[in-house]
Design an enzyme around this catalytic site. Structure first.
Site, short mmCIF file in Angstrom:
data_model
loop_
_atom_site.label_atom_id
_atom_site.label_comp_id
_atom_site.label_asym_id
_atom_site.label_seq_id
_atom_site.Cartn_x
_atom_site.Cartn_y
_atom_site.Cartn_z
N CYS A 140 0.86 -1.18 0.00
CA CYS A 140 0.00 0.00 0.00
C CYS A 140 0.90 1.22 0.00
O CYS A 140 1.61 1.48 0.99
CB CYS A 140 -0.92 0.01 1.21
N ASN B 289 0.03 4.40 0.02
CA ASN B 289 -0.43 5.41 0.97
C ASN B 289 0.05 5.12 2.38
O ASN B 289 0.57 5.99 3.07
CB ASN B 289 -1.96 5.50 0.94
N MET C 258 -4.72 4.99 -5.35
CA MET C 258 -3.80 4.22 -4.52
C MET C 258 -2.38 4.71 -4.76
O MET C 258 -2.00 5.01 -5.90
CB MET C 258 -3.89 2.73 -4.85
#
Length: 400
Positions: A104, A106, A317
């Site tokens: 991920c 973020n 994303m």
């Protein structure tokens, strides 16, 4: 009938970029959950509130979106020259599994800040106000991420005036560098797994669709919005409420996963929902973002919409943004062509919540494209810290 009491596990709830997740220190997990396996998965599912047939995650920390159904484990790094190992689990909302196949982007931002909060960074590196570079080993994809985190008074500076579309309030800016971000995989694949900048992808129900398939940041399949009946200006409601469209996107994802060699049979896609991502691109156009803000065509180089865990993402994303930036830097990809073609080192694209700028350095070596790094800015802050409590019933050995 007797029931076991709840157990409590030290945890921190953090926002990173446009995502949120529950963060754990490896050594503070129950012993059975300190190693990969069913015990860890069951614990994280119960923390988040999954699997939930109501798609609400009311009985857990999740927010019923792919952006908020996440868990992270940090530990002192086992890799030379790194500060921390960062492991990311995408918890399915309604199905019984945790996907460990990707990163991920973020929450990579929050991982850098959490490393400092958790004492993984020596105090002498935090003595002077300024920037602390946290060297992160991303254990899912075995890549290095540099998080440049602002510090003041030996602590993470969380407040600031950096604004990120998709996040309501400003915060301090954290710059991320993804080094050599191509996901080479177990079989030593390449930036473009098929060897082509554009492939003809046979998709059941859609026919033959031109696609750019790339592994930078996270395996991603890019198609042109016009080829799938879209404009590139769609917001979440236009896609997520259309069951036929979602079926077509899943068929596209399965076809791309097979062509990229991520799965061997279509059935395997059901247990690998996190990757690959599907994104569709279009030339610049005026549109209204989900916040009501007008995005003018002249303010962006192209439009991008991306799906995560079967639904259109409310923003973008972080890992997919790396894929966007990398593909935009390579002449001839569908992303590059949507942005007008030619060589470029950065791109600003429009997404459902606004705009995002990402830079990438790509070059040819021995006739093959490689990406050396991608850069983007995000922010992160702690929302809550203490203990997360989960019922011991049904956790089995995870509670030990």
């Amino acid at each position: 009938m007797a029931h076991a009491p709840q157990i409590k596990v030290p945890a921190t709830y953090m926002r990173g970029g446009t995502s949120k997740g529950v963060f754990f220190r490896l050594h503070e997990l129950p012993p059975a959950a300190q190693v990969p396996g069913p015990a860890r998965d069951r614990l994280f599912q119960r923390v988040i509130g999954s699997p939930d047939p109501y798609d609400a995650q009311i009985d857990g920390m999740g927010g019923a979106t792919s952006s908020t159904s996440k868990c992270v484990i940090l530990s002192k790094s086992t890799q030379p020259g790194h500060d921390v190992d960062y492991l990311y689990g995408q918890v399915s909302i309604d199905k019984d599994f945790v996907d460990w196949s990707g990163n991920c982007g973020n929450l990579s931002t929050a991982a850098g800040a959490f490393a400092i909060h958790s004492g993984f960074i020596p105090a002498e590196r935090l003595a002077a106000d300024g920037m602390c570079t946290v060297r992160i080993w991303q254990a899912n994809i075995r890549k290095t991420i540099l998080a440049h985190v602002p510090v003041r008074g030996g602590q993470v500076q969380e407040t600031g005036d950096f604004e990120l579309d998709g996040v309501t309030f400003p915060a301090a800016e954290i710059v991320l560098e993804f080094l050599d971000p191509s996901d080479e995989g177990e079989d030593g694949g390449a930036l473009f797994p098929t060897g082509n900048l554009v492939d003809a992808l046979e998709v059941p129900g859609l026919g033959t669709i031109p696609a750019t398939m790339i592994t930078a940041g996270i395996p991603t399949v890019f198609v042109k919005a016009a080829d799938i009946g879209c404009t590139g200006t769609e917001l979440r409601e236009a896609i997520n409420g259309d069951t036929a469209a979602l079926r077509h996107f899943e068929a596209l994802r399965v076809a791309g996963a097979l062509r990229m060699g991520l799965i061997k049979t279509p059935e395997e896609a059901a247990t690998r929902q996190h990757t690959p991502k599907i994104a569709f691109v279009a030339p610049p156009a005026d549109y209204t973002a989900s916040s009501g803000k007008t995005i003018a065509a002249q303010d962006v180089d192209l439009l991008v919409r991306a799906l995560s865990m079967g639904k259109l993402h409310h923003a973008m994303m972080g890992t997919a943004a790396v894929a966007v930036g990398t593909a935009a830097a390579i002449p001839g990809t569908l992303v590059n062509l949507a942005a007008g073609g030619g060589a470029r080192e950065s791109v600003r694209f429009g997404h459902p919540s606004g705009t995002l700028r990402v830079g990438a350095a790509a070059e040819q070596r021995d006739g093959q494209w490689v990406v050396t790094k991608a850069i983007m800015s995000r922010s992160a802050r702690i929302l809550m810290e203490g203990w997360v409590r989960v019922p011991a019933d049904g956790l089995g050995s995870a509670r030990d």
